[in-house]
Scaffold this motif. Structure first.
Motif, PDB file in Angstrom:
ATOM      1  N   VAL A   1       0.851  -1.193   0.000  1.00 38.80           N
ATOM      2  CA  VAL A   1       0.000   0.000   0.000  1.00 38.80           C
ATOM      3  C   VAL A   1       0.886   1.242   0.000  1.00 38.80           C
ATOM      4  CG1 VAL A   1      -1.742   1.299   1.260  1.00 38.80           C
ATOM      5  CG2 VAL A   1      -1.872  -1.200   1.167  1.00 38.80           C
ATOM      6  N   ASN A   2       0.811   2.002  -1.093  1.00 39.00           N
ATOM      7  CA  ASN A   2       1.500   3.281  -1.218  1.00 39.00           C
ATOM      8  C   ASN A   2       0.521   4.251  -1.865  1.00 39.00           C
ATOM      9  OD1 ASN A   2       4.516   2.654  -0.541  1.00 39.00           O
ATOM     10  ND2 ASN A   2       3.884   1.014  -1.929  1.00 39.00           N
ATOM     11  N   ALA A   3       0.093   5.249  -1.115  1.00 32.96           N
ATOM     12  CA  ALA A   3      -0.934   6.166  -1.623  1.00 32.96           C
ATOM     13  C   ALA A   3      -0.553   7.599  -1.289  1.00 32.96           C
ATOM     14  CB  ALA A   3      -2.299   5.822  -1.031  1.00 32.96           C
ATOM     15  N   GLN A   4      -0.520   8.421  -2.325  1.00 37.83           N
ATOM     16  CA  GLN A   4      -0.304   9.853  -2.122  1.00 37.83           C
ATOM     17  C   GLN A   4      -1.642  10.554  -2.355  1.00 37.83           C
ATOM     18  OE1 GLN A   4       2.673  11.640  -4.595  1.00 37.83           O
ATOM     19  NE2 GLN A   4       2.923  13.395  -3.236  1.00 37.83           N
ATOM     20  N   ILE A   5      -2.213  11.115  -1.270  1.00 37.60           N
ATOM     21  CA  ILE A   5      -3.537  11.747  -1.324  1.00 37.60           C
ATOM     22  C   ILE A   5      -3.353  13.252  -1.169  1.00 37.60           C
ATOM     23  CG2 ILE A   5      -5.852  11.783  -0.341  1.00 37.60           C
ATOM     24  CD1 ILE A   5      -5.276   9.031   0.847  1.00 37.60           C
ATOM     25  N   GLU A   6      -3.796  14.009  -2.156  1.00 37.90           N
ATOM     26  CA  GLU A   6      -3.616  15.455  -2.139  1.00 37.90           C
ATOM     27  C   GLU A   6      -4.931  16.155  -2.470  1.00 37.90           C
ATOM     28  OE1 GLU A   6       0.881  16.549  -3.287  1.00 37.90           O
ATOM     29  OE2 GLU A   6      -0.257  15.667  -4.935  1.00 37.90           O
ATOM     30  N   LEU A   7      -5.045  17.327  -1.912  1.00 40.05           N
ATOM     31  CA  LEU A   7      -6.175  18.219  -2.170  1.00 40.05           C
ATOM     32  C   LEU A   7      -5.665  19.312  -3.118  1.00 40.05           C
ATOM     33  CD1 LEU A   7      -9.104  18.321  -1.096  1.00 40.05           C
ATOM     34  CD2 LEU A   7      -8.320  20.004   0.582  1.00 40.05           C
ATOM     35  N   LYS A   8      -6.275  19.447  -4.304  1.00 45.10           N
ATOM     36  CA  LYS A   8      -5.760  20.371  -5.303  1.00 45.10           C
ATOM     37  C   LYS A   8      -6.892  21.174  -5.932  1.00 45.10           C
ATOM     38  CE  LYS A   8      -1.789  17.586  -6.797  1.00 45.10           C
ATOM     39  NZ  LYS A   8      -1.130  16.932  -7.954  1.00 45.10           N
ATOM     40  N   THR A   9      -6.500  22.372  -6.386  1.00 43.18           N
ATOM     41  CA  THR A   9      -7.429  23.119  -7.231  1.00 43.18           C
ATOM     42  C   THR A   9      -7.385  22.516  -8.635  1.00 43.18           C
ATOM     43  OG1 THR A   9      -5.729  24.717  -7.865  1.00 43.18           O
ATOM     44  CG2 THR A   9      -7.052  25.219  -5.904  1.00 43.18           C
ATOM     45  N   LEU A  10      -8.398  22.796  -9.435  1.00 45.07           N
ATOM     46  CA  LEU A  10      -8.472  22.208 -10.770  1.00 45.07           C
ATOM     47  C   LEU A  10      -7.310  22.679 -11.647  1.00 45.07           C
ATOM     48  CD1 LEU A  10     -10.158  20.367 -12.532  1.00 45.07           C
ATOM     49  CD2 LEU A  10     -11.472  22.363 -13.281  1.00 45.07           C
ATOM     50  N   SER A  11      -6.912  23.933 -11.503  1.00 50.06           N
ATOM     51  CA  SER A  11      -5.790  24.446 -12.303  1.00 50.06           C
ATOM     52  C   SER A  11      -4.481  23.768 -11.920  1.00 50.06           C
ATOM     53  CB  SER A  11      -5.669  25.960 -12.135  1.00 50.06           C
ATOM     54  OG  SER A  11      -5.476  26.289 -10.768  1.00 50.06           O
ATOM     55  N   LYS A  12      -4.273  23.550 -10.613  1.00 47.01           N
ATOM     56  CA  LYS A  12      -3.061  22.878 -10.160  1.00 47.01           C
ATOM     57  C   LYS A  12      -3.049  21.427 -10.645  1.00 47.01           C
ATOM     58  CE  LYS A  12       0.640  22.022  -7.686  1.00 47.01           C
ATOM     59  NZ  LYS A  12       1.975  22.471  -8.148  1.00 47.01           N
ATOM     60  N   LEU A  13      -4.206  20.774 -10.597  1.00 40.78           N
ATOM     61  CA  LEU A  13      -4.303  19.394 -11.070  1.00 40.78           C
ATOM     62  C   LEU A  13      -3.950  19.308 -12.550  1.00 40.78           C
ATOM     63  CD1 LEU A  13      -5.227  16.420 -10.639  1.00 40.78           C
ATOM     64  CD2 LEU A  13      -7.518  17.166 -11.282  1.00 40.78           C
ATOM     65  N   SER A  14      -4.458  20.237 -13.336  1.00 43.74           N
ATOM     66  CA  SER A  14      -4.175  20.249 -14.772  1.00 43.74           C
ATOM     67  C   SER A  14      -2.696  20.478 -15.045  1.00 43.74           C
ATOM     68  CB  SER A  14      -5.016  21.323 -15.447  1.00 43.74           C
ATOM     69  OG  SER A  14      -4.715  21.413 -16.814  1.00 43.74           O
ATOM     70  N   SER A  15      -2.087  21.386 -14.303  1.00 39.73           N
ATOM     71  CA  SER A  15      -0.671  21.690 -14.485  1.00 39.73           C
ATOM     72  C   SER A  15       0.204  20.483 -14.148  1.00 39.73           C
ATOM     73  CB  SER A  15      -0.281  22.884 -13.617  1.00 39.73           C
ATOM     74  OG  SER A  15       1.105  23.119 -13.673  1.00 39.73           O
ATOM     75  N   ASP A  16      -0.084  19.829 -13.016  1.00 43.21           N
ATOM     76  CA  ASP A  16       0.707  18.661 -12.619  1.00 43.21           C
ATOM     77  C   ASP A  16       0.537  17.510 -13.604  1.00 43.21           C
ATOM     78  OD1 ASP A  16       1.548  20.065 -10.458  1.00 43.21           O
ATOM     79  OD2 ASP A  16       0.234  19.084  -8.994  1.00 43.21           O
ATOM     80  N   SER A  17      -0.683  17.306 -14.089  1.00 44.27           N
ATOM     81  CA  SER A  17      -0.924  16.225 -15.054  1.00 44.27           C
ATOM     82  C   SER A  17      -0.147  16.465 -16.339  1.00 44.27           C
ATOM     83  CB  SER A  17      -2.419  16.113 -15.359  1.00 44.27           C
ATOM     84  OG  SER A  17      -3.150  15.782 -14.193  1.00 44.27           O
ATOM     85  N   GLN A  18      -0.100  17.730 -16.757  1.00 42.23           N
ATOM     86  CA  GLN A  18       0.627  18.055 -17.980  1.00 42.23           C
ATOM     87  C   GLN A  18       2.123  17.782 -17.817  1.00 42.23           C
ATOM     88  OE1 GLN A  18       0.034  22.057 -19.283  1.00 42.23           O
ATOM     89  NE2 GLN A  18       0.921  21.717 -21.310  1.00 42.23           N
ATOM     90  N   LYS A  19       2.679  18.117 -16.661  1.00 41.82           N
ATOM     91  CA  LYS A  19       4.097  17.844 -16.404  1.00 41.82           C
ATOM     92  C   LYS A  19       4.379  16.341 -16.424  1.00 41.82           C
ATOM     93  CE  LYS A  19       4.914  21.980 -13.587  1.00 41.82           C
ATOM     94  NZ  LYS A  19       5.228  22.480 -12.216  1.00 41.82           N
ATOM     95  N   ASP A  20       3.490  15.549 -15.798  1.00 42.42           N
ATOM     96  CA  ASP A  20       3.672  14.098 -15.790  1.00 42.42           C
ATOM     97  C   ASP A  20       3.635  13.521 -17.202  1.00 42.42           C
ATOM     98  OD1 ASP A  20       3.878  14.188 -13.076  1.00 42.42           O
ATOM     99  OD2 ASP A  20       1.846  13.453 -12.663  1.00 42.42           O
ATOM    100  N   PHE A  21       2.695  14.021 -18.023  1.00 42.42           N
ATOM    101  CA  PHE A  21       2.591  13.521 -19.395  1.00 42.42           C
ATOM    102  C   PHE A  21       3.828  13.876 -20.211  1.00 42.42           C
ATOM    103  CE2 PHE A  21      -2.167  13.292 -18.836  1.00 42.42           C
ATOM    104  CZ  PHE A  21      -2.243  11.923 -19.008  1.00 42.42           C
ATOM    105  N   ILE A  22       4.351  15.083 -20.008  1.00 40.65           N
ATOM    106  CA  ILE A  22       5.546  15.501 -20.747  1.00 40.65           C
ATOM    107  C   ILE A  22       6.738  14.628 -20.361  1.00 40.65           C
ATOM    108  CG2 ILE A  22       7.228  17.358 -21.019  1.00 40.65           C
ATOM    109  CD1 ILE A  22       4.911  19.341 -20.819  1.00 40.65           C
ATOM    110  N   PHE A  23       6.927  14.393 -19.058  1.00 41.99           N
ATOM    111  CA  PHE A  23       8.050  13.583 -18.589  1.00 41.99           C
ATOM    112  C   PHE A  23       7.918  12.142 -19.094  1.00 41.99           C
ATOM    113  CE2 PHE A  23      10.696  12.046 -14.796  1.00 41.99           C
ATOM    114  CZ  PHE A  23      11.870  12.334 -15.466  1.00 41.99           C
TER     115      PHE A  23
END
Length: 765
Positions: A164-186
């Protein structure tokens, strides 16, 4: 003093614990918050506590703070409850999302009791289909309601038979979109590198047909799939199926391990350099392939710890393989050791993060992928260095075409042949004029040296003729036993060291070679010359003819042992020794292996040949019988010979004088059986006079062996006197039976075939 330090440490730890925020806050300044910093967890080992009970004061007191950057518990039996208070204090109505990054979790339930009592608000995990997600994403996303109290509580319920390894975060929609884009680029960059390597290796495979590049390409595909499985991006390809994420993760993990093992075998040519370790790698690679099938078909019935153990065992074995390869100085082992070291360190770190020993979310998410990609880049650098001269020192090399080199070899052969013919004529003239024994011995040694020069010229001729497939065309079948005898005779002509060579044959009777007989004979001669010992040790050459297969192709196996310490099939450049043997074997489409079994070095050569079994008439099918006659005075050597012959089935006679033997031969002129005459150089016999009187009474198949104490007499000189072979008395115990068997085989062939006694050179000047 020590007690004060302990007290200070406890105060600091408690301050960090109690200083953490108890509420997850999102406001205009903070667009993200890690739930692990404010959350508490409780483990229900029996899976019996309901949501109503977990909210009671009895269990509320048992929740403990997470106190880590993310929830990291390893393998847990039971349900894991997480509780956190959330406060949303933004001045604008920005959507707030709960993001749970745990691709390998099986069940995840979210409760909002402050807003919706005890109802489950969302269900996620690999036990549910991809289409069941409200927001289609690799991670599990849950949008919080807009009208929420100032502070409300959220509960998470997790369960999995995997770590069990879970990272649980509370994010705004803009922050979520930005982080997802970085993950996809990497992810795109990493997969792009792997695809570029994949295309290069496919090109290398098409160019060279080397299986190593194809296996390496398969490894790259497995790494891409493993990376996607680690980041939860596989389930979208199977939107209506459950458990596919885990199955493909297991499959790709074991395929990575299996392909990297088989790639390692070919990368360092372990089969040739480290044959014992090669068998270990074969077992480990096959075992990983077997587990790939089992874990991908029934993952729920297998313990995931087995995968981790197999990974550690495989990578540790490959690291040991790399160290041994460097010690043995195997080519390109430096690249291999660097890659193995990176993989060992990176994988062990990642495994420790999986099981909660190293608390790092970034290491867990990206560590394994980056480690494997760095390792593959190191391997690729080694591959490029093998195929390119970029990493080699810049030296001047004359550029000549292959035809020009062959013309040079042909010209060199002709020039040398002319000179040795002149030297040979001079030696023959001097031999006729020589009187003293020392002079004759010196001339015989000179003749042997001249024969060696002829042998070297023959090798030069073969170098230029091997490229011409028609140079060794064969019109008539050649007896395999005759071929072996000719090779042994030619070796004795060029042997300057009186080396001990024993040739054993198996299943070679009546076998006739239909093609490449000349090259086969030459190969046996070169093996004997290159691997002979300069001591009293005997080189044994075993030649076995294996049965015909369905395609009419037979297998001729040649094994030499024990080899001298100088023998090696690994040469940095081509030479007239081991490199030349490799060239002959390659021309014959054979395989050559140098091994060390039971502390005895041996070379094993397997050559596919076209041959058939000669059909004989009824009379010829019955092997000619040979009687044995011993000529000489009774002494220790003669008695030892009689002892060695005690199991011989045919007639054995002994004559003390030459006259009695001649009378016996005159009386038995109509005999049908052959004779093996053993002449002992004792009792005043003069060898050449004895042979001159015996020769007129001998049939064509009869053989005469001189057993002598005269260590100065060479085999070549004994044959000039008329003897078929010579055997020193000191070698009776070790060589007599093999010599006798060879003479019988030779006599049998002389009786049934007409053999030419003159062997000319391949080319004339």
């Amino acid at each position: 003093m020590f007690s004060r330090l302990i007290l200070l440490f406890l105060i600091v730890v408690s301050n960090f614990t109690w200083g953490a925020s108890d509420v997850a806050i999102i406001d205009d300044d903070n667009n993200t918050f890690n739930i692990a910093e404010s959350g508490f967890f409780f483990i229900d080992k029996n899976k019996t506590i309901s949501f109503d009970e977990i909210q009671s004061s009895e269990y509320a007191k048992q929740f403990r703070p997470i106190n880590r950057s993310f929830l990291q518990l390893g393998i847990v039996e039971g349900n894991i409850w997480i509780r956190s208070d959330i406060a949303i204090r933004t001045t604008t109505n920005i959507p707030i999302v709960l993001e749970v990054n745990s691709p390998r979790i099986q069940n995840l339930e979210i409760f909002l009791p402050t807003l919706y009592d005890n109802q489950i608000q969302a269900e996620f995990g690999s036990a549910h289909t991809y289409n069941s997600k409200a927001i289609k994403s690799a991670k599990y996303l849950f949008t919080l309601p807009i009208n929420t109290p100032a502070v409300f509580t959220v509960y998470f319920k997790l369960s999995s038979h995997l770590p069990v390894n879970a990272q649980i975060e509370l994010k705004t929609l803009s922050k979520l979109s930005s982080d997802s884009q970085k993950d996809f680029i990497f992810t795109g960059v990493l997969i792009g590198v792997l695809l570029a390597l994949f295309i290069c290796n496919i090109f290398f495979y098409i160019q060279s047909r080397n299986l190593m590049y194809l296996i390496y390409a398969g490894l790259l595909v497995s790494i891409i799939i493993l990376h996607l499985a680690l980041h939860g991006q596989i389930s979208q390809f199977f939107p209506n199926k459950t458990g596919m994420q885990e199955r493909i993760y297991n499959l790709s993990s074991f395929l990575c391990l299996s392909t990297i093992v088989f790639f390692s075998r070919l990368y360092l040519d372990t089969k040739q350099h480290l044959p014992m370790l090669d068998k270990v790698l074969l077992v480990i690679g096959s075992l990983n392939a077997f587990f790939a099938i089992i874990f991908s078909t029934a993952p729920e019935s297998m313990n995931i710890v087995i995968l981790s153990i197999m990974a550690v065992v495989t990578i540790s074995t490959l690291t040991c393989h790399a160290i041994v390869s460097c010690i043995k100085k195997i080519p390109f082992s430096g690249y291999y050791l660097a890659a193995r070291s990176i993989l060992l360190i990176g994988h062990l770190s990642w495994i420790m993060s999986v099981y909660g020993l190293i608390p790092s979310a970034k290491l867990l998410e990206w560590g394994l992928s980056i480690t494997i990609i760095i390792e593959t880049l190191i391997h690729f650098t080694g591959i490029i260095s093998q195929k390119s001269s970029l990493f080699q020192p810049h030296i001047y090399k004359a550029k000549h075409s292959q035809d020009e080199i062959f013309d040079l070899l042909s010209d060199l052969s002709s020039r040398l042949r002319r000179q040795i013919n002149i030297i040979g004529g001079g030696i023959t003239h001097l031999e006729q004029a020589a009187v003293s024994p020392d002079t004759k011995l010196l001339i015989a040694s000179t003749q042997t040296a001249n024969n060696n020069l002829k042998s070297l010229i023959t090798r030069i001729d073969y170098l230029s003729d091997l490229e011409d497939k028609t140079a060794f065309e064969q019109t008539t079948p050649v007896s395999l036993n005759q071929l072996i005898d000719n090779a042994h005779h030619n070796f004795q002509r060029i042997d300057q060291d009186s080396a001990l060579i024993e040739i054993n044959t198996n299943k070679t009777d009546r076998v006739e070679i239909l093609n490449n007989a000349q090259v086969l004979q030459h190969l046996i001669e070169v093996l004997a010359e290159e691997f002979k010992h300069f001591t009293n040790q005997t080189l044994t050459i075993s030649i076995t003819h294996h049965d015909v297969n369905r395609e009419g192709i037979t297998l001729l196996e040649i094994e030499c042992s024990p080899l001298p310490t100088r023998a090696s099939t690994q040469t940095a450049s081509f030479d007239f020794g081991s490199g030349y043997i490799e060239l002959l074997v390659q021309y014959l489409n054979g395989e050559c292996h140098l091994s060390d079994n039971d502390q005895t070095n041996r070379i094993n050569i397997q050559i596919p040949t076209q041959s058939h079994i000669r059909s004989l008439a009824h009379r010829s099918e019955q092997q000619s019988h040979f009687d044995i006659i011993l000529l000489g005075q009774e002494d220790n050597d003669l008695q030892k010979t009689l002892t060695l012959l005690q199991n011989y089935q045919n007639k054995i006679e002994h004559f003390a004088t030459l006259e009695s033997l001649l009378d016996h031969l005159n009386q038995s002129k109509q005999r049908t059986s052959g004779l093996i005459i053993l002449v002992f150089d004792n009792g005043g016999h003069i060898p050449h006079i004895t042979q001159q009187r015996l020769l007129p009474l001998m049939n064509i198949e009869d053989q005469c062996l001189l057993i002598s104490n005269n260590i100065k007499m060479s085999p070549d000189y004994a044959k000039k006197l008329g003897f078929d072979e010579i055997l020193p008395c000191s070698e009776l115990d070790s060589q007599f039976k093999a010599m006798l068997s060879r003479l019988i085989q030779k006599g049998d062939r002389l009786k049934n075939t007409s053999l030419s006694r003159i062997k000319t050179l391949n080319k004339t000047p």
